[in-house]
Enzyme design. Structure first.
Site, mmCIF file in Angstrom:
data_model
loop_
_atom_site.group_PDB
_atom_site.id
_atom_site.type_symbol
_atom_site.label_atom_id
_atom_site.label_comp_id
_atom_site.label_asym_id
_atom_site.label_seq_id
_atom_site.Cartn_x
_atom_site.Cartn_y
_atom_site.Cartn_z
ATOM 1 N N LYS A 68 0.837 -1.197 0.000
ATOM 2 C CA LYS A 68 0.000 0.000 0.000
ATOM 3 C C LYS A 68 0.877 1.254 0.000
ATOM 4 C CE LYS A 68 -3.685 -0.524 2.421
ATOM 5 N NZ LYS A 68 -4.280 -0.826 3.740
ATOM 6 N N ARG A 97 -3.338 3.276 8.494
ATOM 7 C CA ARG A 97 -3.652 2.110 7.658
ATOM 8 C C ARG A 97 -2.551 1.060 7.694
ATOM 9 N NH1 ARG A 97 -4.743 4.544 1.806
ATOM 10 N NH2 ARG A 97 -5.947 2.632 1.603
ATOM 11 N N GLY A 130 -8.390 -7.308 4.267
ATOM 12 C CA GLY A 130 -9.255 -7.321 5.447
ATOM 13 C C GLY A 130 -8.693 -8.048 6.654
ATOM 14 N N MET A 164 -5.885 -7.307 8.425
ATOM 15 C CA MET A 164 -5.344 -6.407 9.449
ATOM 16 C C MET A 164 -6.257 -5.191 9.578
ATOM 17 S SD MET A 164 -1.303 -6.629 8.865
ATOM 18 C CE MET A 164 -1.386 -6.211 7.146
ATOM 19 N N ARG A 201 -3.092 -1.526 -6.566
ATOM 20 C CA ARG A 201 -2.235 -2.721 -6.450
ATOM 21 C C ARG A 201 -2.635 -3.668 -7.568
ATOM 22 N NH1 ARG A 201 -5.353 -4.549 -1.077
ATOM 23 N NH2 ARG A 201 -7.281 -5.210 -2.068
ATOM 24 N N HIS A 205 -15.901 -9.125 0.898
ATOM 25 C CA HIS A 205 -14.865 -10.022 1.423
ATOM 26 C C HIS A 205 -14.960 -11.412 0.814
ATOM 27 C CE1 HIS A 205 -13.221 -12.904 4.393
ATOM 28 N NE2 HIS A 205 -12.233 -12.035 4.389
ATOM 29 N N SER A 248 18.211 -39.633 -10.428
ATOM 30 C CA SER A 248 16.935 -38.951 -10.292
ATOM 31 C C SER A 248 16.674 -38.824 -8.798
ATOM 32 C CB SER A 248 15.828 -39.750 -10.964
ATOM 33 O OG SER A 248 14.599 -39.105 -10.759
ATOM 34 N N THR A 291 12.753 -37.187 -4.024
ATOM 35 C CA THR A 291 12.753 -36.263 -2.876
ATOM 36 C C THR A 291 11.732 -36.644 -1.807
ATOM 37 O OG1 THR A 291 11.384 -34.803 -4.195
ATOM 38 C CG2 THR A 291 13.731 -34.283 -4.086
ATOM 39 N N ASP A 322 11.268 -39.837 -0.501
ATOM 40 C CA ASP A 322 12.026 -40.658 0.434
ATOM 41 C C ASP A 322 13.195 -39.883 1.016
ATOM 42 O OD1 ASP A 322 11.235 -43.319 1.142
ATOM 43 O OD2 ASP A 322 11.237 -43.790 -0.998
ATOM 44 N N CYS A 335 12.132 -36.660 -9.311
ATOM 45 C CA CYS A 335 10.835 -37.274 -9.572
ATOM 46 C C CYS A 335 9.956 -37.313 -8.329
ATOM 47 C CB CYS A 335 11.003 -38.668 -10.152
ATOM 48 S SG CYS A 335 11.884 -39.786 -9.062
ATOM 49 N N TYR A 392 16.052 -31.800 -15.487
ATOM 50 C CA TYR A 392 14.600 -31.830 -15.666
ATOM 51 C C TYR A 392 13.893 -32.057 -14.342
ATOM 52 C CZ TYR A 392 14.885 -36.894 -15.171
ATOM 53 O OH TYR A 392 15.094 -38.146 -14.662
#
Ligand code: ADP
Ligand code: MG
Ligand code: MG
Length: 940
Positions: free
Chosen positions: A64, A134, A143, A145, A378, A496, A827, A830, A832, A894, A914
Site C-alpha cells: 500500500k 492504515r 481485510g 489487518m 495494487r 470479502h 533422479s 525427494t 524418500d 521425480c 529436468y
C-alpha cells in the site's frame, strides 16, 4: 510518543534523510541497519507530487505504501501522508512494544510536513487535521489487518469540523466511525457491542440505513459509543490526538499477529517475519453528502478477465462500507451518470495505472464534493481463469511482451483451470433455487454448513461442504479454505467473500438476496422453502445460479480438449493456455517430464506437454486384478525355480505396459524404476487372513482353501517388518531376488526393441531405487547390462539405454561421487529423501506437522515444498559430487516436489536437467520452470 509541544524544539538536523529527492530509488533490500553509519530511516513521506519511496520499495513500505508513493510521484491526486516502514513492526515485536526514540522524532517531523501540506493541524481547535492509520504489508492480505479512519477527532475538534464544513451531520458521522473503529481495533471492544448501540438508535428513530440518521441521531450514537468505551475499559475515550495516533499505530502492528492474519499467511505461505507497514494519511471524505462517494474497482473483470471497467461505489459513505456489505453498493458504471467528471477522471487515471504497472489494477478511491482522490492501487487479485485471459490479452494489446506475460500468472492458477464443471445437460434439468452475483467461477457441490468451524469439522469427516453465510468476515478464512464453494446472501462483487473466494480459486456466489440465512438455527430459507444444515446444494460460480440438488460435475474444458472430446478451436481458454505455455517453453531451461505408470497416464502427460517420463513405477502394474495372483505366487515361492516361473508369467504383461508407455512418449526418454515397495504390500493383511481362517475353521470350509490361507498367513508373518519403509525394499529386493530384476530388464528391452523395429525412436532409462552404496548399484547394473545384451541379441536390434539410480537415501547423496562412476543418471526421489533426512515418516507427519507450523519450527510441509536448506543441501552435494565424477551425468527429480513452484525454482538454480511431475501438474511445472529461468517467483 510525547506531546508535540516538547517536540518542536528538537533540532531538525538530527533527522536523517539518506534519500535525497530525485535520487535513484533505493534497492528493494536495504543494507542491514548495523552496516549503515547514519541513523536508520523509518518514515517515508508522500505528498505534493513527491514521495520518498516508490514502487520498488514494497519490502520496506508494504504494497500500500509503495503504491501511494508511486501514485504521488506520478502526479495523481493522492492525499498526503507518511509510511512507517515494516522494520518498525519487527522492532515493535522484538522490543515488546518499545520503539526507538529516533522514530518519534521522525514521526513528528513528518507530521509537521503533512500538516503543512494539508494546511491543518492534528488536534487544532479551529482547523483540525484528520488522518487514517492504515496497515499494509508487502503482500496484500485483504481485510486481515486493521485500519482506523478519522483519527484526530475529539470533543473539541468534532465541533471545529462541524463549524468549518457547516455540516454537523458529516462531523458526527465521521466521529461515530472513528470511535467505533478505534474502540474495536485499539481497545478490543467487540464490533457487535457498537453495532447493537447503533441499531438501537436507528430503531428509535425509524431509520432504515445509516444515511437516514441526522446530526442529532449521530450525536446520540457517539454519546452511547463513548459511554460504552467508559464502561468496557473503565476509562474515557482518549482525547489527545497524539495519544490516539501512537495507540492506533501499535494496534496496527498488533493486528499483524491476530489469528486470522496468521491463518491467512499460513494458507498463502507468506512469511511471518516480514511485518506490516503503517500508513498515516490525511483523510478525504466520501461522507459529506450526495456529491461525495467512496468505491473500489478493477481495471478488468477479475472473475472472467474480460476487459471491462469493473467495480462498485456508495454515495455518501466512507471506508469499508462498500466491502463490508452494509448497504448494497451501485455498479461503477452508474457513477458516470451521478458524477460524470469524477468518473471520467477515474477512468483516465486507472487506465494510466494499468499501463504504468503493466498489469490489472485493483484500486480504491474517494470522491469528496466532486473531487476525486486515489487511496490505493495494487495488482488485482484474480481467478486462475482471469489470470490466463488477462495475460494473453495484454500481449495481444501489446501492453506487455510474452516474457512479461509469463510473470503475470501464478502457476497454481493453472490447476484451477483443470477443475471440473457441471455437466450442462444435468445442470439444466434442475430448477434454479436462487441467483446471486457470480464472484468466482467454478462448479461447487456439497452439503450446507453455516459456520467456518463446521466447514472444517465436516470436511475432516470427508464431507464436501458449501459454506453459506449472510456475509463472510475475515475470521471465516479457515472455513472458506476447506469449503467446495462459498455462498453469501449479502455483499457485492468486491465484498470479502468475493475477493477471498476469487483469490483461492474457489467457486463463490455473493449477494444472493433471496436467501434468508439464519446462522443460529442453522437453516436457510428461500421463498418459504427451508434448507437445513447437511442438505446438498450445487452452484455455478460463473452464472451465479444456485440449485437445490447434487449435480454431477464434468471435466474442465481443457481436459475435454486434451481427451479429444472438444476441438481445440472451440475452446478459447484452451488456446490461451496453450499460447502461454508455448511462451513458457521458450524461456525455461529445465526439461519437463511426468511421473506416469500406465500408457493412458503417459498419453495425458504428453498432451499436457511432458517430454519424457521421469518415473514409471513398475509395481503399480502389479496391482491389476489379473496380475496380483501371479505376483503373490512370486512372493510365496519358497525356492528360486518357483519364483522364476511366476516371474516369467509376469513378463508379457510388463512388456506390453512398457510398450504402451514408450509409444505414448513418441521418442522422448522413459525412466523405468525396478521394483521398489516392501513385498507385503502385495499380500492380504494379516488380520484379514486370520479372520478368514477362523471362519473356514468354524464352518468346516474347503480344506484346500484353508491350507492355502494358512500358508499365506505364514508367509505374511515371515514378511512382517517392524519398519517396512527402512526394510526389505528397493534395490535390496533386486539383490535378494535377482530374477525380478532380470525379468523387468527383459520386459523393458524387449518392448523397446519392438518399438524400435516399428521405426520409432525409443530411449529407456532403467533406474535402480534406494541405492546408498555403489556396490548395491554395481550388483544390479551387472544384471541389467547382461540381460539387455542377451535380449538385444535375441531380438536382433540394438537400442540405446541408460542405467541410473534414484538418489533418495542420504548415503546415496553423500556417496554420489562414487555412485556416478557406475550410474549414468541420477533422479532425486525427494519424497524418500525428505523422509530419511528428517526421519519423518511421510505417512505419520500429519500427527505433528500442525504443531510444528504453529510453533514455527517448520514454515511449510517439507513433503509438499522442498526443505531447501537440509534436504536441498543433500541434493546440492549429490549434484556437485556426481558431476565431478561424470560431467555429463543426467540429473532429474521425480518426487512430489517437482510439481511445486517454489521447489522448481530450487531445482533450476541447483542445475538439474529436468523435473518430473504428476501429469496434472505438468502445466504448472512448465510455467514455474520458465519463471525460475527468469528468476522471478510469481504467486508471492
Ligand atoms: P484495507 O487494506 O483493509 O483495504 P485500507 O487501509 O485500504 O484497508 O482502508 C480501507 C478503506 O478506508 C479504504 O478503502 C478507504 O476507503 C478508506 N480510507 C483509508 N484511508 C483513507 C483516507 N486517508 N481518506 C479517506 N478514506 C480512507
Ligand atoms: Mg484497501
Ligand atoms: Mg522412493
Amino acid at each position: 510518543m510525547s506531546k508535540k509541544s516538547t517536540r518542536t524544539k528538537k533540532p531538525q538536523s538530527r533527522i536523517p534523510n539518506p534519500q535525497s529527492r530525485g535520487a535513484k530509488p533505493q534497492s528493494p533490500t536495504p543494507k542491514p541497519r548495523s552496516q549503515r553509519s547514519k541513523l536508520p530511516k523509518y518514515v517515508y513521506f508522500f505528498g505534493d507530487g513527491k514521495a520518498d519511496g516508490d514502487r520498488t520499495m514494497r519490502d520496506q513500505l508494504g504494497g500500500k505504501g509503495a503504491g501511494l508513493a508511486e501514485m504521488t510521484n506520478a502526479g495523481l491526486p493522492v492525499p498526503p501522508g507518511f509510511t512507517m516502514s515494516t522494520a518498525v513492526c519487527n522492532i515493535y515485536y522484538e522490543r515488546k512494544g518499545k520503539l526507538p526514540a529516533s522514530l518519534d522524532d521522525e514521526i513528528t517531523a513528518n507530521l509537521r510536513k503533512l500538516e503543512k501540506s494539508a494546511e491543518a493541524r492534528l488536534g487544532d481547535p479551529t482547523n483540525p487535521l484528520l488522518v487514517s492509520v492504515r496497515s499494509g504489508a508487502k503482500f496484500s492480505m485483504p481485510g486481515m489487518m486493521d485500519t482506523i479512519l478519522n483519527l484526530g477527532l475529539n470533543d473539541r475538534t468534532v465541533q471545529a469540523l462541524k463549524r468549518r464544513t457547516s455540516n454537523g451531520r458529516f462531523a458526527f458521522d465521521s466521529c461515530r466511525r472513528f470511535v467505533q473503529m478505534f474502540g474495536n481495533v485499539v481497545l478490543d471492544i467487540p464490533k457487535e457491542a457498537f453495532e447493537h448501540e447503533f441499531e438501537r438508535v436507528k430503531n428509535k428513530r425509524s431509520a432504515k440505513s445509516d444515511t437516514d440518521l441526522d446530526e442529532d441521531g449521530l450525536r446520540d450514537v457517539v454519546r452511547r459509543y463513548k459511554a460504552l468505551v467508559q464502561e468496557r475499559t473503565g476509562r474515557p475515550f482518549p482525547q489527545d490526538p497524539m495519544t490516539q495516533l501512537s495507540m492506533a499505530r501499535d494496534a496496527v502492528f498488533r493486528s499483524w499477529n491476530n489469528p486470522r492474519a496468521r491463518e491467512y499467511r499460513r494458507i498463502y505461505d507468506i512469511p511471518d517475519h516480514i511485518g506490516t507497514a503503517v500508513n498515516v494519511q490525511m483523510m478525504v471524505f466520501g461522507n459529506t453528502g450526495s456529491r461525495s462517494a467512496t468505491g473500489v474497482g478493477f481495471t478488468r473483470n477479475p472473475a472472467t478477465g474480460a476487459n471491462e471497467f469493473y467495480g462498485e461505489f456508495l454515495v455518501n459513505a466512507q471506508g469499508e462500507d462498500v466491502v463490508a456489505g452494509i448497504r448494497t453498493p451501485q455498479p461503477i458504471r452508474e457513477l458516470k451518470a451521478v458524477m460524470p467528471k469524477a468518473y471520467r477522471q477515474l477512468r483516465a487515471i486507472t487506465t494510466r495505472l494499468e499501463r504504468h504497472y503493466k498489469d490489472v489494477q485493483d484500486f480504491e478511491f474517494t470522491i469528496e464534493d466532486d473531487r476525486l482522490f486515489m487511496l490505493q492501487t495494487r495488482s488485482g487479485k484474480r481467478t486462475g481463469y482471469a489470470a490466463v485471459v488477462i495475460a494473453t490479452d495484454l500481449v495481444a494489446e501489446k501492453l506487455v511482451t510474452p516474457k512479461e506475460a509469463l510473470l503475470l500468472v501464478d502457476p497454481e492458477a493453472l490447476t484451477q483451470l483443470l477443475a471440473p464443471g457441471f455437466d450442462p445437460a444435468e445442470w439444466r434439468k434442475v430448477p434454479v433455487l436462487a441467483k446471486g452475483l457470480p464472484a468466482s467461477p467454478g462448479a461447487a457441490c456439497g452439503q450446507v454448513v453455516f459456520t467456518a468451524d463446521d466447514a472444517v469439522q465436516w470436511t475432516n469427516q470427508g464431507k464436501p461442504v458449501i459454506l453459506v453465510r449472510k456475509e463472510t468476515v475475515p475470521d471465516d478464512i479457515h472455513g472458506m479454505h476447506v469449503a467446495q464453494g462459498i455462498l453469501t446472501a449479502t455483499g457485492g462483487m468486491t465484498s470479502h467473500a468475493a475477493v477471498v473466494g476469487r483469490q483461492m480459486g474457489k467457486p463463490s456466489i455473493v449477494g444472493a438476496g433471496s436467501l434468508q440465512v439464519d446462522e443460529k438455527s442453522r437453516t436457510l430459507s428461500v421463498d418459504g422453502r427451508v434448507i437445513k444444515e447437511g442438505d446438498y446444494l450445487s452452484f455455478d460460480g460463473l452464472s451465479g445460479e444456485v440449485k437445490l440438488a447434487r449435480v454431477a460435475s464434468k471435466p474442465s474444458e481443457i481436459l475435454q480438449v486434451v481427451n479429444g472430446e472438444l476441438a481445440p478451436k472451440r475452446s478459447d481458454i484452451y488456446q490461451r493456455v496453450e499460447r502461454l505455455l508455448k511462451w513458457a517453453d521458450k524461456h525455461r531451461r529445465l526439461g519437463i517430464r511426468a511421473n506416469a505408470d500406465l500408457p493412458d497416464q503417459a498419453e495425458l502427460a504428453y498432451k499436457f506437454g511432458a517430454r519424457g517420463i521421469g518415473l514409471c513405477r513398475t509395481e503399480h502394474m502389479f496391482f491389476g486384478a489379473d496380475r496380483l495372483p501371479i505376483v503373490q505366487r512370486m512372493i510365496l515361492a519358497d525356492n528360486a525355480a518357483d519364483r522364476r516361473k511366476a516371474v516369467t508369467e509376469l513378463l508379457p504383461m510388463q512388456r506390453s505396459d512398457f510398450y504402451g508407455v514408450f509409444k505414448a512418449m513418441h521418442g522422448s526418454p522413459v525412466t523405468i524404476r525396478t521394483i521398489d515397495p516392501p513385498l507385503h504390500e502385495f499380500l492380504p493383511k494379516r488380520e484379514e487372513l486370520m479372520v478368514e481362517i477362523a471362519k473356514l475353521e468354524v464352518t468346516n470350509g474347503d480344506q484346500n482353501l484353508l491350507d492355502q490361507k494358512r500358508k499365506l498367513l505364514n508367509r505374511v508373518e515371515q514378511l512382517h517388518e517392524f519398519n517396512p519403509m527402512l526394510g526389505h525394499r528397493g534395490v535390496r529386493l533386486g539383490i535378494t531376488f535377482p530374477e525380478i530384476t532380470e525379468m523387468q530388464t527383459r520386459a523393458i528391452i524387449e518392448a523397446a526393441c519392438q518399438v524400435a523395429k516399428e521405426g520409432q525412436k525409443v530411449v529407456p532409462e532403467i533406474m535402480i531405487p534406494l541405492v546408498g552404496h555403489v556396490k548395491e548399484f554395481r550388483d544390479q547394473k551387472e544384471i541389467v547390462d547382461r540381460v539387455a545384451a542377451d535380449t538385444m541379441k535375441a531380438q536382433g536390434v540394438r537400442v540405446p539405454y541408460l542405467v541410473g539410480t534414484m538418489i533418495e537415501v542420504p548415503r546415496g547423496a553423500l556417496a554420489a561421487g562414487d555412485i556416478a562412476r557406475e550410474a549414468e543418471f541420477f533422479s532425486f526421489g525427494t519424497n524418500d529423501l525428505t523422509q530419511m533426512t528428517f526421519g519423518f515418516s511421510r505417512d505419520d507427519i500429519g500427527k505433528f506437522l500442525r504443531a510444528y507450523q504453529e510453533k514455527k519450527i517448520l514454515e511449510r510441509d517439507p513433503f509438499a515444498s522442498l526443505d531447501t536448506e537440509g534436504v536441498g543441501d543433500l541434493v546440492r552435494i549429490a549434484v556437485e559430487r556426481g558431476r565431478r565424477t561424470r560431467p555429463d551425468l543426467k540429473l532429474g527429480v521425480c518426487g512430489e516436489h517437482s510439481g511445486d513452484p517454489a521447489s522448481i525454482h530450487f531445482f533450476d538454480k541447483v542445475g538439474l536437467d529436468y523435473v518430473s511431475a504428476s501429469p496434472y501438474r505438468v502445466p504448472v511445472a512448465r510455467l514455474a520452470a520458465a519463471q525460475a529461468a527468469l528468476s522471478v517467483r510469481v504467486g508471492d
